[in-house]
Design a protein around this motif. Structure first.
Motif, PDB file in Angstrom:
ATOM      1  N   LEU A  21       0.819  -1.210   0.000  1.00 27.88           N
ATOM      2  CA  LEU A  21       0.000   0.000   0.000  1.00 27.88           C
ATOM      3  C   LEU A  21       0.855   1.263   0.000  1.00 27.88           C
ATOM      4  O   LEU A  21       0.382   2.341  -0.370  1.00 27.88           O
ATOM      5  CB  LEU A  21      -0.932   0.029   1.217  1.00 27.88           C
ATOM      6  CG  LEU A  21      -2.067  -0.994   1.251  1.00 27.88           C
ATOM      7  CD1 LEU A  21      -2.888  -0.809   2.524  1.00 27.88           C
ATOM      8  CD2 LEU A  21      -2.963  -0.838   0.028  1.00 27.88           C
ATOM      9  N   ILE A  31      -6.270   5.565   5.302  1.00 28.79           N
ATOM     10  CA  ILE A  31      -6.227   4.107   5.314  1.00 28.79           C
ATOM     11  C   ILE A  31      -6.975   3.648   6.556  1.00 28.79           C
ATOM     12  O   ILE A  31      -6.815   4.211   7.645  1.00 28.79           O
ATOM     13  CB  ILE A  31      -4.776   3.575   5.349  1.00 28.79           C
ATOM     14  CG1 ILE A  31      -4.045   3.925   4.055  1.00 28.79           C
ATOM     15  CG2 ILE A  31      -4.748   2.064   5.573  1.00 28.79           C
ATOM     16  CD1 ILE A  31      -2.584   3.470   4.026  1.00 28.79           C
ATOM     17  N   CYS A  37     -10.750   4.776  10.283  1.00 30.84           N
ATOM     18  CA  CYS A  37     -10.177   5.639   9.257  1.00 30.84           C
ATOM     19  C   CYS A  37      -9.118   6.554   9.869  1.00 30.84           C
ATOM     20  O   CYS A  37      -9.410   7.376  10.734  1.00 30.84           O
ATOM     21  CB  CYS A  37     -11.288   6.487   8.622  1.00 30.84           C
ATOM     22  SG  CYS A  37     -10.694   7.562   7.298  1.00 30.84           S
ATOM     23  N   ASN A  72      -5.556  -5.124  10.312  1.00 33.70           N
ATOM     24  CA  ASN A  72      -6.205  -5.164   9.006  1.00 33.70           C
ATOM     25  C   ASN A  72      -6.101  -3.784   8.366  1.00 33.70           C
ATOM     26  O   ASN A  72      -6.393  -2.773   9.022  1.00 33.70           O
ATOM     27  CB  ASN A  72      -7.685  -5.543   9.156  1.00 33.70           C
ATOM     28  CG  ASN A  72      -7.868  -6.886   9.823  1.00 33.70           C
ATOM     29  OD1 ASN A  72      -7.202  -7.856   9.483  1.00 33.70           O
ATOM     30  ND2 ASN A  72      -8.770  -6.951  10.795  1.00 33.70           N
ATOM     31  N   GLU A  74      -6.972  -1.289   4.875  1.00 35.69           N
ATOM     32  CA  GLU A  74      -7.746  -1.118   3.645  1.00 35.69           C
ATOM     33  C   GLU A  74      -7.649   0.336   3.191  1.00 35.69           C
ATOM     34  O   GLU A  74      -7.934   1.246   3.976  1.00 35.69           O
ATOM     35  CB  GLU A  74      -9.215  -1.495   3.858  1.00 35.69           C
ATOM     36  CG  GLU A  74     -10.025  -1.415   2.573  1.00 35.69           C
ATOM     37  CD  GLU A  74     -11.461  -1.898   2.751  1.00 35.69           C
ATOM     38  OE1 GLU A  74     -12.132  -2.109   1.730  1.00 35.69           O
ATOM     39  OE2 GLU A  74     -11.899  -2.060   3.903  1.00 35.69           O
ATOM     40  N   GLY A 133     -12.996  -3.781  10.586  1.00 31.98           N
ATOM     41  CA  GLY A 133     -12.813  -3.354   9.211  1.00 31.98           C
ATOM     42  C   GLY A 133     -13.133  -4.393   8.159  1.00 31.98           C
ATOM     43  O   GLY A 133     -12.942  -4.144   6.970  1.00 31.98           O
ATOM     44  N   ILE A 134     -13.638  -5.555   8.569  1.00 30.41           N
ATOM     45  CA  ILE A 134     -13.945  -6.645   7.633  1.00 30.41           C
ATOM     46  C   ILE A 134     -15.450  -6.708   7.426  1.00 30.41           C
ATOM     47  O   ILE A 134     -16.214  -6.909   8.371  1.00 30.41           O
ATOM     48  CB  ILE A 134     -13.434  -7.988   8.181  1.00 30.41           C
ATOM     49  CG1 ILE A 134     -11.938  -7.904   8.455  1.00 30.41           C
ATOM     50  CG2 ILE A 134     -13.728  -9.123   7.212  1.00 30.41           C
ATOM     51  CD1 ILE A 134     -11.436  -8.924   9.431  1.00 30.41           C
ATOM     52  N   SER A 135     -15.885  -6.532   6.189  1.00 33.97           N
ATOM     53  CA  SER A 135     -17.306  -6.575   5.871  1.00 33.97           C
ATOM     54  C   SER A 135     -17.810  -8.011   5.924  1.00 33.97           C
ATOM     55  O   SER A 135     -17.331  -8.875   5.186  1.00 33.97           O
ATOM     56  CB  SER A 135     -17.538  -5.994   4.473  1.00 33.97           C
ATOM     57  OG  SER A 135     -18.890  -6.113   4.093  1.00 33.97           O
ATOM     58  N   THR A 154     -11.013 -15.651   4.464  1.00 33.61           N
ATOM     59  CA  THR A 154     -11.071 -14.451   5.305  1.00 33.61           C
ATOM     60  C   THR A 154     -10.430 -14.710   6.656  1.00 33.61           C
ATOM     61  O   THR A 154      -9.701 -13.860   7.193  1.00 33.61           O
ATOM     62  CB  THR A 154     -12.536 -14.012   5.489  1.00 33.61           C
ATOM     63  OG1 THR A 154     -13.123 -13.777   4.215  1.00 33.61           O
ATOM     64  CG2 THR A 154     -12.625 -12.755   6.334  1.00 33.61           C
ATOM     65  N   THR A 158      -6.839 -12.380   7.734  1.00 30.99           N
ATOM     66  CA  THR A 158      -7.162 -11.222   8.568  1.00 30.99           C
ATOM     67  C   THR A 158      -6.804 -11.533  10.020  1.00 30.99           C
ATOM     68  O   THR A 158      -6.416 -12.652  10.357  1.00 30.99           O
ATOM     69  CB  THR A 158      -8.665 -10.869   8.489  1.00 30.99           C
ATOM     70  OG1 THR A 158      -9.433 -11.926   9.102  1.00 30.99           O
ATOM     71  CG2 THR A 158      -9.113 -10.681   7.046  1.00 30.99           C
TER      72      THR A 158
END
Length: 210
Positions: A21, A31, A37, A72, A74, A133-135, A154, A158
Motif C-alpha cells: 500500500l 487508510i 479511518c 487489518n 484497507e 474493518g472486515i465486511s 477471510t 485477517t
C-alpha cells in the motif's frame, strides 16, 4: 504489522508497515486500520505513521495495539472501483466483546459478538456489519448478541484468526441502516409539517436533517 506505538498528546502515534500500500498511499491520504479511518501523517519506505486522538484510542481497540501487533488495512475506495462488501466509512460505532469462537461444518468459523442495546435496531439477519474493518454478513441477530460465519480465506488472511472469547473488536454498522433508522425516528414529523405546508430550515435542523 505495527512497528511502534508512541504517545501523541493524549492519543497515540502508530508506525505501521503497510507493505504494498505504500506505493499508492501518500501523506494526507486515508487508510482504515482495524476499521478505523486514519490519515497517513508520515512515510519512511513501507512504514507509515498515523496519529490517533485520545477519543479514537479510547473508543476502539487501537488502544490495545503494541509493536508486533497484526492489523487489518484497507485503502480508501476510489470512484469507479468495484465495491466488494458494503460501504464502510471507517467511523467505528462501538468496541464490543467476542463471546465465543466456534467451528461450523468442516472449517468455517462462527463468531458470536455482544450487541449493545443502542445498535440492536441497526443489525439484522442477512444484513452487513464490519468487524475490525472486515465486511461480513450477519448470520443471526438476537437481543444482546449476533453471529457471523467466516470463510477460511477471510479467517486466514485477517486478524480474525487471532480472536478469542473476551477480546474487543471494532463494530461499524451499515450506514444505510443508520440513515433508515433516523428517517423512521424523525421522518413522520417532517412529513406532517410538509403536508401542512410548513417545512422550514429550522424544522429540518431540529429533526436531524440539516
Amino acid at each position: 504489522m505495527v512497528r511502534d506505538v508512541a504517545p501523541f498528546g493524549k492519543g497515540r502515534r502508530f508506525k505501521i508497515d503497510i507493505g504494498d500500500l505504500a506505493a499508492t498511499s501518500d501523506i494526507g491520504q486515508s487508510i482504515a486500520v482495524n476499521g478505523v479511518c486514519l490519515t497517513v501523517t508520515g512515510k519512511n519506505g513501507s512504514v507509515a505513521a498515523f496519529d490517533a486522538v485520545s477519543e479514537t484510542v479510547s473508543r476502539t481497540n487501537l488502544g490495545q495495539l503494541r509493536g508486533g501487533s497484526p492489523v487489518n488495512l484497507e485503502p480508501a475506495l476510489k470512484a469507479g472501483d468495484a465495491l466488494d462488501g458494503h460501504i464502510m466509512l471507517g467511523h467505528v460505532d462501538v468496541m464490543a466483546a467476542v463471546r465465543a469462537v466456534s467451528v461450523s461444518g468442516s472449517d468455517n468459523r462462527v463468531l458470536t459478538i455482544d450487541l449493545p442495546a443502542n445498535l440492536r435496531h441497526l443489525v439484522a439477519e442477512k444484513g452487513s456489519v464490519a468487524i475490525d474493518g472486515i465486511s461480513l454478513t450477519v448470520a443471526a441477530a438476537g437481543d444482546d448478541a449476533f453471529t457471523v460465519s467466516v470463510i477460511p480465506h477471510t479467517w486466514e488472511n485477517t486478524t480474525l484468526k487471532n480472536l478469542a472469547a473476551g477480546d474487543g473488536v471494532n463494530l461499524e454498522v451499515d450506514v444505510m441502516a443508520r440513515y433508515a433508522a433516523r428517517i423512521l425516528q424523525y421522518g413522520p414529523a417532517v412529513a406532517a409539517a410538509e403536508a401542512a405546508g410548513g417545512v422550514t430550515e429550522d424544522l429540518l435542523r431540529e429533526n436531524g436533517f440539516a
